[in-house]
Enzyme design. Structure first.
Site, PDB file in Angstrom:
ATOM      1  N   VAL A  87       0.832  -1.207   0.000  1.00 17.77           N
ATOM      2  CA  VAL A  87       0.000   0.000   0.000  1.00 17.77           C
ATOM      3  C   VAL A  87       0.872   1.264   0.000  1.00 17.77           C
ATOM      4  CG1 VAL A  87      -0.372   0.161   2.513  1.00 17.77           C
ATOM      5  CG2 VAL A  87      -2.139   0.944   0.947  1.00 17.77           C
ATOM      6  N   ASP A  88       2.029   1.177   0.608  1.00 20.75           N
ATOM      7  CA  ASP A  88       2.983   2.302   0.642  1.00 20.75           C
ATOM      8  C   ASP A  88       3.386   2.677  -0.791  1.00 20.75           C
ATOM      9  OD1 ASP A  88       4.804   4.145   1.573  1.00 20.75           O
ATOM     10  OD2 ASP A  88       6.192   2.687   2.447  1.00 20.75           O
ATOM     11  N   TYR A  91       4.510  -7.265   6.437  1.00 22.83           N
ATOM     12  CA  TYR A  91       4.893  -7.397   7.846  1.00 22.83           C
ATOM     13  C   TYR A  91       4.321  -8.648   8.520  1.00 22.83           C
ATOM     14  CZ  TYR A  91       7.338  -2.867   8.208  1.00 22.83           C
ATOM     15  OH  TYR A  91       8.228  -1.826   8.080  1.00 22.83           O
TER      16      TYR A  91
HETATM   17  N1  AR6 Z   1      -5.263  -0.181  -0.988  1.00 27.74           N
HETATM   18  C1  AR6 Z   1      -5.630  -0.751   0.177  1.00 27.74           C
HETATM   19  N2  AR6 Z   1      -4.932  -1.757   0.753  1.00 27.74           N
HETATM   20  C2  AR6 Z   1      -3.862  -2.219   0.081  1.00 27.74           C
HETATM   21  C3  AR6 Z   1      -3.421  -1.675  -1.150  1.00 27.74           C
HETATM   22  C4  AR6 Z   1      -4.182  -0.605  -1.689  1.00 27.74           C
HETATM   23  N3  AR6 Z   1      -3.841  -0.022  -2.833  1.00 27.74           N
HETATM   24  N4  AR6 Z   1      -2.302  -2.360  -1.540  1.00 27.74           N
HETATM   25  C5  AR6 Z   1      -2.070  -3.299  -0.605  1.00 27.74           C
HETATM   26  N5  AR6 Z   1      -2.998  -3.218   0.371  1.00 27.74           N
HETATM   27  P1  AR6 Z   1       1.486  -3.924   3.154  1.00 27.74           P
HETATM   28  P2  AR6 Z   1       2.529  -3.901   5.900  1.00 27.74           P
HETATM   29  C6  AR6 Z   1      -3.160  -4.028   1.594  1.00 27.74           C
HETATM   30  O1  AR6 Z   1       2.414  -5.014   2.764  1.00 27.74           O
HETATM   31  O2  AR6 Z   1       2.189  -5.326   6.060  1.00 27.74           O
HETATM   32  C7  AR6 Z   1       5.770  -1.732   2.534  1.00 27.74           C
HETATM   33  O3  AR6 Z   1       6.819  -2.109   1.686  1.00 27.74           O
HETATM   34  C8  AR6 Z   1      -2.558  -5.405   1.616  1.00 27.74           C
HETATM   35  O4  AR6 Z   1      -3.428  -6.334   0.994  1.00 27.74           O
HETATM   36  O5  AR6 Z   1       1.278  -2.801   2.198  1.00 27.74           O
HETATM   37  O6  AR6 Z   1       2.160  -2.927   6.977  1.00 27.74           O
HETATM   38  C9  AR6 Z   1       6.193  -0.660   3.534  1.00 27.74           C
HETATM   39  O7  AR6 Z   1       7.154   0.227   3.001  1.00 27.74           O
HETATM   40  C10 AR6 Z   1      -2.436  -5.652   3.105  1.00 27.74           C
HETATM   41  O8  AR6 Z   1      -3.663  -6.198   3.624  1.00 27.74           O
HETATM   42  O9  AR6 Z   1       1.917  -3.237   4.558  1.00 27.74           O
HETATM   43  C11 AR6 Z   1       6.766  -1.492   4.643  1.00 27.74           C
HETATM   44  O10 AR6 Z   1       8.108  -1.846   4.399  1.00 27.74           O
HETATM   45  C12 AR6 Z   1      -2.267  -4.272   3.707  1.00 27.74           C
HETATM   46  O11 AR6 Z   1      -2.493  -3.340   2.641  1.00 27.74           O
HETATM   47  C13 AR6 Z   1       5.907  -2.727   4.653  1.00 27.74           C
HETATM   48  O12 AR6 Z   1       5.400  -2.846   3.324  1.00 27.74           O
HETATM   49  C14 AR6 Z   1      -0.908  -3.998   4.289  1.00 27.74           C
HETATM   50  O13 AR6 Z   1       0.085  -4.616   3.477  1.00 27.74           O
HETATM   51  C15 AR6 Z   1       4.748  -2.599   5.580  1.00 27.74           C
HETATM   52  O14 AR6 Z   1       4.074  -3.828   5.629  1.00 27.74           O
END
Ligand code: AR6
Length: 180
Positions: free
Chosen positions: A34-35, A126
């Site tokens: 998502v980042d 994570y």
């Molecule tokens: N909209 C909504 N949710 C989303 C989207 C989107 N566009 N894309 C992904 N998700 P993650 P974390 C969901 O991995 O686990 C990054 O590299 C996804 O399905 O984005 O907190 C950062 O820089 C999941 O349920 O975040 C950190 O290094 C949720 O967002 C690390 O990832 C969180 O997945 C953080 O890991």
């Protein structure tokens, strides 16, 4: 269901809310998941704003949150919070995840905003188990809204089916409880 909480299945970057929360990492310099999606949609102004925050405040520790402009997003601001990395559950993960939600909600209010969209923090890269993370998210936000009657609307934006049904189920159960 708490009247000020809604679940949306989709992409958080397209939500027209005051504030979008980003599941960032301590560097605040972008990443995957998502980042990455938020930085791509917001454009280069977001990374520039994050660099300024980094210079002023250093890294963002897990459980903390910072606020920046939102670049080209529909939202007015982005809150970057860092969730816990899952290490089995005995490394304060639950507390850190709760803090990530709480500190984000406090920043929304402190900046005069009323609506916010959260992703399922920590449940991607994570590795936090989705059901446990959803319970913390719903409980923390619900309790905060009860204590802050003037807070506007909170949206849980779920990208995947599993999170969407977990959140829906938790919020429906909550609506069935006496006094909800
Ligand atoms: N909209 C909504 N949710 C989303 C989207 C989107 N566009 N894309 C992904 N998700 P993650 P974390 C969901 O991995 O686990 C990054 O590299 C996804 O399905 O984005 O907190 C950062 O820089 C999941 O349920 O975040 C950190 O290094 C949720 O967002 C690390 O990832 C969180 O997945 C953080 O890991």
């Amino acid at each position: 269901m708490h009247s000020r909480i809604a679940v949306i299945q989709g992409d958080i970057t397209t939500q027209a809310v005051d504030v979008i929360v980003n599941a960032a990492n301590p560097s605040l310099m972008g990443g995957g998941g998502v980042d990455g999606a938020i930085h791509r949609a917001a454009g280069p102004a977001l990374l520039e704003a994050c660099k300024v925050v980094r210079q002023q405040m250093g890294e963002c520790s897990p459980g903390h949150a910072v606020i920046t402009l939102a670049g080209e997003l529909l939202a007015k601001a982005v809150i970057h919070t860092v969730g816990p990395v899952w290490h089995g559950g005995e490394h304060n993960e639950a507390r850190i995840l709760e803090d990530a939600y709480l500190n984000s909600l406090k920043l929304v209010e402190a900046n005069g905003y009323r609506s916010v969209a959260f992703p399922a923090i920590s449940t991607g890269v994570y590795g936090y188990p989705k059901a446990a993370a959803a319970e913390i998210a719903v409980k923390t936000v619900s309790e905060y809204l009860t204590r802050h009657p003037s807070f506007g609307q909170v949206y849980f934006v779920c990208y995947d089916n599993e999170n969407a049904s977990l959140y829906q189920r938790l919020l429906t159960q909550q609506g069935d409880e006496p006094g909800a």
